[in-house]
Design an enzyme around this catalytic site. Structure first.
Site, PDB file in Angstrom:
ATOM      1  N   CYS A 192       5.998   1.131  -4.204  1.00  0.00           N
ATOM      2  CA  CYS A 192       5.334   1.177  -2.931  1.00  0.00           C
ATOM      3  C   CYS A 192       5.985   2.316  -2.135  1.00  0.00           C
ATOM      4  O   CYS A 192       7.308   1.929  -1.478  1.00  0.00           O
ATOM      5  CB  CYS A 192       5.365  -0.107  -2.257  1.00  0.00           C
ATOM      6  N   HIS A 238       1.702   2.124  -5.084  1.00  0.00           N
ATOM      7  CA  HIS A 238       1.057   1.707  -3.688  1.00  0.00           C
ATOM      8  C   HIS A 238       1.373   3.204  -3.092  1.00  0.00           C
ATOM      9  O   HIS A 238       2.703   3.299  -2.797  1.00  0.00           O
ATOM     10  CB  HIS A 238       1.711   0.800  -2.761  1.00  0.00           C
ATOM     11  N   HIS A 275       7.143  -6.190  -6.220  1.00  0.00           N
ATOM     12  CA  HIS A 275       7.061  -5.423  -4.941  1.00  0.00           C
ATOM     13  C   HIS A 275       8.285  -4.894  -4.181  1.00  0.00           C
ATOM     14  O   HIS A 275       8.856  -6.069  -3.836  1.00  0.00           O
ATOM     15  CB  HIS A 275       5.841  -5.838  -4.085  1.00  0.00           C
ATOM     16  N   TYR A 285      -5.287  -2.468   6.409  1.00  0.00           N
ATOM     17  CA  TYR A 285      -6.432  -2.308   5.238  1.00  0.00           C
ATOM     18  C   TYR A 285      -7.773  -1.953   5.958  1.00  0.00           C
ATOM     19  O   TYR A 285      -8.666  -2.462   5.944  1.00  0.00           O
ATOM     20  CB  TYR A 285      -6.471  -3.761   4.574  1.00  0.00           C
ATOM     21  N   ASP A 303      -2.455   2.704  -0.147  1.00  0.00           N
ATOM     22  CA  ASP A 303      -2.091   1.740   0.553  1.00  0.00           C
ATOM     23  C   ASP A 303      -2.685   1.586   2.011  1.00  0.00           C
ATOM     24  O   ASP A 303      -3.794   1.246   2.118  1.00  0.00           O
ATOM     25  CB  ASP A 303      -0.438   1.556   0.507  1.00  0.00           C
ATOM     26  N   HIS A 304      -1.946   1.256   3.016  1.00  0.00           N
ATOM     27  CA  HIS A 304      -2.647   1.208   4.280  1.00  0.00           C
ATOM     28  C   HIS A 304      -3.291   2.484   4.698  1.00  0.00           C
ATOM     29  O   HIS A 304      -2.828   3.536   4.248  1.00  0.00           O
ATOM     30  CB  HIS A 304      -1.599   0.765   5.271  1.00  0.00           C
TER      31      HIS A 304
HETATM   32  C1  DNO Z   1       1.107  -5.491   2.755  1.00  0.00           C
HETATM   33  C2  DNO Z   1       1.616  -5.439   1.334  1.00  0.00           C
HETATM   34  C3  DNO Z   1       2.199  -6.738   0.891  1.00  0.00           C
HETATM   35  C4  DNO Z   1       2.380  -6.772  -0.474  1.00  0.00           C
HETATM   36  C5  DNO Z   1       2.961  -8.007  -1.103  1.00  0.00           C
HETATM   37  C6  DNO Z   1       3.074  -7.885  -2.619  1.00  0.00           C
HETATM   38  O1  DNO Z   1       0.366  -4.650   3.014  1.00  0.00           O
HETATM   39  O2  DNO Z   1       2.349  -4.347   0.853  1.00  0.00           O
HETATM   40  O3  DNO Z   1       1.383  -7.692   1.366  1.00  0.00           O
HETATM   41  O4  DNO Z   1       1.128  -6.732  -1.214  1.00  0.00           O
HETATM   42  O5  DNO Z   1       4.071  -8.282  -0.650  1.00  0.00           O
HETATM   43  O6  DNO Z   1       3.409  -9.191  -3.200  1.00  0.00           O
END
Ligand code: DNO
Length: 393
Positions: free
Chosen positions: A271, A298, A233, A368, A351-352
């Site tokens: 991401c 993501h 990531h 989240y 993702d978020h």
């Molecule tokens: C936050 C995420 C991070 C990610 C980790 C992967 O929302 O993008 O916590 O999941 O860093 O290891």
């Protein structure tokens, strides 16, 4: 793409049944109860898998198997932790979980300066303002020589902002920064944070990269045997923070990491929000260039500027051309299908998402949300179907 959803396990306020109703078919989760560095036992993995499957879902991706800080620093018991990591990967492969997301960021995971940035429509998002972060570094953490890392003008603005805060505001701000620390539930203090940062003294970006390469050379052969695709990531945000080096921030970083161990099991998590917070990253181009090594995606958008400020944004707003990113992913899936790759469906998750409707005010892991992510997923689904139809007809 395989539509997945991040679930924090049985303690998550969003249930597996609700997730199923969003349309996602895959779950992204981790065994959060196992201390960092320890082996994930077969029984625990199997029990979690059964729990997920009992609701008609699949455990598609592990996010994350955390990398112990000693591995990043190459100090203490790091070789033992690498051996444990290998055992965990073998165990996951044995039970049929084939994608693992992880990161190599020292000390901090994601960082934001405001977890409730107000949109005009009444929803809330996560935001990062460089001058606020600088204020934390210089005036709260009081890191030695921190002021050498920033332009004088930024320091001036940051001081003005800091001086305008009352004690309550300062406390809220400290809590916000500390939230991005893994293990933040145990609540780090500023003094503890200073201590763990200090342990990185003498480790610059070149050293950290060496440590990452060593780790990859150790674990990728095991991942190959176990049929586990690793997905590193990116740094969030993609630049050094509090003097700590970061090595998964740019196109050049990714290129070097993928070339170092040239195996499909050594891949990335695309991401878009983390890479995309950096104005210097061109996401559609990176998606195209690294397509065959994208093991997980993501998807979210950000609005950003060249002064290193950004906030998370709706899927079709913000500065990232999500249409081109998704199109490049769909084209890659078609290539994989033709070449007979078994991993032809790339797992992706919204993702978020903004906090909206009944989500507002509810405790949640920052970003989240239920409704915001559901909106993101619906938009991604529609976009993907449209692209697929337009390519095949
Ligand atoms: C936050 C995420 C991070 C990610 C980790 C992967 O929302 O993008 O916590 O999941 O860093 O290891």
């Amino acid at each position: 793409m395989e539509q997945t959803w991040r679930w924090y396990g049985p303690k998550d306020r969003i249930s597996l049944q609700q997730i199923r109703q969003t349309g996602a078919t895959g779950i992204v989760t981790a065994l959060h109860h196992i201390p960092n560095g320890e082996v994930w036992p077969l029984d625990d993995i199997l029990a979690r898998k059964k729990m997920i499957e009992s609701q008609g879902l699949t455990w598609s991706v592990v996010e994350s198997v955390p990398v112990h800080e000693d591995i990043k620093k190459q100090k203490g018991n790091f070789q033992k932790y690498i051996d444990n990591y290998k055992q965990t990967l073998s165990n996951l492969g044995k039970i049929g979980i084939h994608t693992v997301c992880y990161n190599f960021m020292p000390v901090l995971d994601w960082s934001r300066t405001d977890l409730n940035f107000q949109f005009e429509d009444g929803s809330e998002a996560l935001k990062y303002e460089q001058k606020h972060f600088v204020a934390f570094d210089i005036f709260i953490l009081k890191r030695k020589n921190a002021s050498k890392d920033y332009p004088t003008e930024v320091i001036k603005q940051s001081e003005m902002w800091y001086n305008s805060l009352d004690n309550n505001q300062i406390q809220t701000f400290i809590d916000t920064i500390i939230k991005g620390l893994p293990g933040a539930e145990e609540s780090y203090s500023v003094a503890q944070l200073a201590k763990v940062i200090g342990e990185y003294e003498g480790i610059d970006r070149f050293k950290l990269k060496e440590h990452l390469f060593y780790f990859l050379e150790e674990i990728i052969p095991i991942a190959e045997k176990a049929n586990v695709r690793m997905a590193i990531h990116p740094d969030d945000p993609p630049w050094p923070l509090m003097g700590l080096p970061r090595v998964v921030s740019t196109r050049d970083d990714v290129k070097e990491i993928l070339d170092k161990v040239d195996s499909v099991n050594n891949g990335i998590t695309l991401c878009t929000g983390s890479f995309g917070a950096g104005y210097f990253n061109d996401l559609p181009a990176m998606t195209k260039e690294f397509a065959s090594r994208i093991n997980f995606a993501h998807l979210r958008n950000v609005s950003r500027d060249e002064q290193l400020n950004f906030h998370e944004d709706y899927f079709f707003e913000g500065d990232i051309d999500m249409y081109s990113v998704v199109r490049n992913l769909v084209e890659e899936e078609n290539r994989r299908e033709k070449s007979g790759r078994t991993d032809k469906r790339i797992p992706m998750r919204p993702d978020h998402g903004n906090q909206m409707f009944e989500d507002i005010g509810k405790p949640n892991n920052p970003g989240y949300s239920l409704y915001g992510r559901m909106k993101g997923l619906a938009e991604i689904r529609g976009l993907e179907i449209g692209i697929k139809k337009s390519i095949t007809t």
